[in-house]
Design an enzyme around this catalytic site. Sequence first.
Site, PDB file in Angstrom:
ATOM      1  N   HIS A   1      18.847  61.079  19.583  1.00 40.72           N
ATOM      2  CA  HIS A   1      19.586  60.086  18.803  1.00 40.72           C
ATOM      3  C   HIS A   1      19.411  60.381  17.319  1.00 40.72           C
ATOM      4  CE1 HIS A   1      20.889  56.381  16.985  1.00 40.72           C
ATOM      5  NE2 HIS A   1      19.695  56.252  16.449  1.00 40.72           N
ATOM      6  N   SER A   2      18.150  60.513  16.916  1.00 46.40           N
ATOM      7  CA  SER A   2      17.847  60.876  15.534  1.00 46.40           C
ATOM      8  C   SER A   2      16.519  61.610  15.583  1.00 46.40           C
ATOM      9  CB  SER A   2      17.736  59.628  14.663  1.00 46.40           C
ATOM     10  OG  SER A   2      16.531  58.933  14.953  1.00 46.40           O
TER      11      SER A   2
ATOM     12  N   GLU B   1      15.513  70.991  11.019  1.00 45.08           N
ATOM     13  CA  GLU B   1      14.256  71.745  10.864  1.00 45.08           C
ATOM     14  C   GLU B   1      13.495  71.274   9.628  1.00 45.08           C
ATOM     15  OE1 GLU B   1      15.534  75.826  10.881  1.00 45.08           O
ATOM     16  OE2 GLU B   1      15.879  75.825  13.052  1.00 45.08           O
TER      17      GLU B   1
ATOM     18  N   SER C   1      23.781  51.200   8.187  1.00 50.83           N
ATOM     19  CA  SER C   1      22.820  51.289   9.293  1.00 50.83           C
ATOM     20  C   SER C   1      23.087  50.221  10.342  1.00 50.83           C
ATOM     21  CB  SER C   1      21.393  51.132   8.771  1.00 50.83           C
ATOM     22  OG  SER C   1      21.157  52.053   7.738  1.00 50.83           O
TER      23      SER C   1
END
Lengths: 449, 361
Positions: free
Chosen positions: A341-342, A126, A212
């Site tokens: 996913h993100s 959020e 990453s």
Amino acid sequence: MSMNTMIRKSTTILTYFKSNYNNFFSTSTRRKPNLTNHHPRRFNSTTSPNPIHDQVIDFPGGNLKFIPQMTFLSESQQHRVPCYRVLDDNGEPIFGTDFVQVSEDFAVKMYNNMVALQTMDTIFYEAQRQGRISFYVTTNGEEAINIASAAALSMNDVIFPQYREQGVLLWRGFTLQEFANQCFSNKFDNGKGRQMPAHYGSNKHNYMNVASTVATQIPHAVGAAYSLKMDKKDACAVTYFGDGGSSEGDFHAGLNFAAVMEAPVIFICRNNGWAISTPTSDQFRSDGIVVKGQAYGVRSIRVDGNDALAIYSAVQAARQMAVSEERPILIEALTYRVGHHSTSDDSTKYRPANEIEWWRLSRDPVARFRKWIERNGWWNDMAESELRNSLRQQLLQTIQVAESVEKPPLADMFSDVYDVPPSNLHEQEKRLKETVKKHPHVYPTNISI
Amino acid sequence: MLGVIRNKNLLRPSFSAFRHLSSSAKQMTVRDALNSALDEEMSADPKVFLMGEEVGEYQGAYKISKGLLEKYGPERVLDTPITEAGFTGIGVGAAYYGLKPVVEFMTFNFSMQAIDHIINSAAKSNYMSAGQINVPIVFRGPNGAAAGVGAQHSHCYASWYGSCPGLKVLAPYSSEDARGLLKAAIRDPDPVVFLENELLYGESFPVSAEVLDSSFCLPIGKAKIEREGKDVTITAFSKMVGFALKAAETLEKEGISAEVINLRSIRPLDRATINASVRKTNRLVTVEEGFPQHGVGAEICASVIEESFGYLDAPVERIAGADVPMPYAANLERLAVPQIEDIVRAAKRACHRSVPMAATA
């Protein structure tokens, strides 16, 4: 390789082959045909002195039988590899199931952590949607894999995460405030504001930094496992990755090396069905990940990833084998990525919303585990609402604090490139500081010098 | 000339030391220098181990690890499966967790399969983890042009690795360099890319008692002035240092005094030594076997323009490999790498002894 090396190398191989070739023939000529046990077949030559199925080839890697049938291995096994589970969808133990018992306190601790993880993901997600942080990844739907696997390991085991395993770090004692400090990259972030949100790492918790680059952590875990083995430590390395990560060369290299080096490492694949927008049917044509272990000589199991008790039991058994037998173990945990996913994608654009809803409502691992502890009389509605309210308040507080803390100082930009900064970095830092002091009005005010 | 080198290389058993017995000073091949440096550091620190293709039973594709398997056993001299990305990643992981791996590439061309682990993992982890994870690892092996081995065995990666913060990049020329720099690389807490040269392995160089001492070590980031001069500065690294020294001999006969700088360290680059020399000679020739664009010479040139522009009496001359993948045919290959005559001509141009290149274009 230079010409001379290549020439020398091929000579060696040739010599090696010749000696084996000779062995093979001398062995086979010595063997007498066993005609009494020979069942005549349609294509068998009745004049052949050596029934072909009695012949073996002494090949590097061990003896092999010859057969007269031209048989190709099937591209798939007749039956898919079954999936180990302890609790059914209603949180009821399956009759005759084989699992590790957990105490009331431990089960409640596991549940608390699963709810904390779920709440943290919701609040941070959020916060990203409100524009307060730039990026986030949730573990929604994969809370059991996170918490139950962490609970089955020892603190000495070294974790090489992908990026959807913040629950493991949570279980190990990284505080909610520390998570928030990292996501807001403030001056208390233990990573000095150098990585994107949710790219945690903590030496203290034996949790390597999130990379990453997909799957690079897999060979790193094997290397660390080799280090643990050389030091004769009572520990293993544990690496996590997704179904998509299993397509990277690093996955294959990692499994092969681990088998050859007999490294105490556990590979945990969270097969959640989706690599961003790519479904597993576009990722591989094998029966998932679990079958790949055997091809590399790695003991493997497929587990229901939404069943905390199954994950806990399988990881504990895997750890025992990895450490005491110095061997790698592969675990494929079947689950579903309920979140996007993100924060960079909207997964309803590439998969049906009702599919997501079904997994969220009917297959939720947190709810399933709650049913089990409730059935045992270890949990109730009141405890539930207290826990959720308190976590929500705590988390809202942590992000407020994290947001108000200053950002990292200028010096943090130059440190840690090397163990000792070289002269050019010293010089750059000095010049930058002088320039900022000289022209303060053109530089942002949120950098402390 | 390269044809001669190639023949010599094929005929000479690469594992035997090639010694100039006529010289009175103690001589040592670069191969023996590297081997002894590895041996001494492995003996001094049980955390150091060697891994790569063919390093154990076969004693190394170029025999750099000769005798080490026998001495330290298969746990510390590891023959790996043929996956550069695999063993490099495993080396990096082992370095994350307490060991000090020395990873051998059969040639640096093959390190391209593993460059993700060198750049994204090894070079960045200390910074990304805020100093929580340091990566004491050495990546070593032959780099750059050998002889007659084509484009995929001849590429010089000095400028590639030299452009990445977090890495240290070393390129030894002599046996003294090889010993001192490899020992320094293994002891260093940061990741080091160590660029050797296949054609130098069999070369012998005089070595002092100090160099042979097991405590010997060279500082990382310091260049060496191999030959002092006053008219023109020539910078070079690896095999090109030998070419630059030969060029300096020729130039001396013609009355030009050349100062030859052996860079030794590509990153950190010893800008101070280079600039001090240019401020003295007022002329600069850079030499490298790699490609010209974004090369080591380009960086040196930029550094001199930034810091010593007012001291230059002539345009900087850049000698580099031809801007093409290495051809195999010996006649074309010779044209694709710098030759001693190229360096001599460039130095003369810089000293205004011949027509500047621009005027001939």
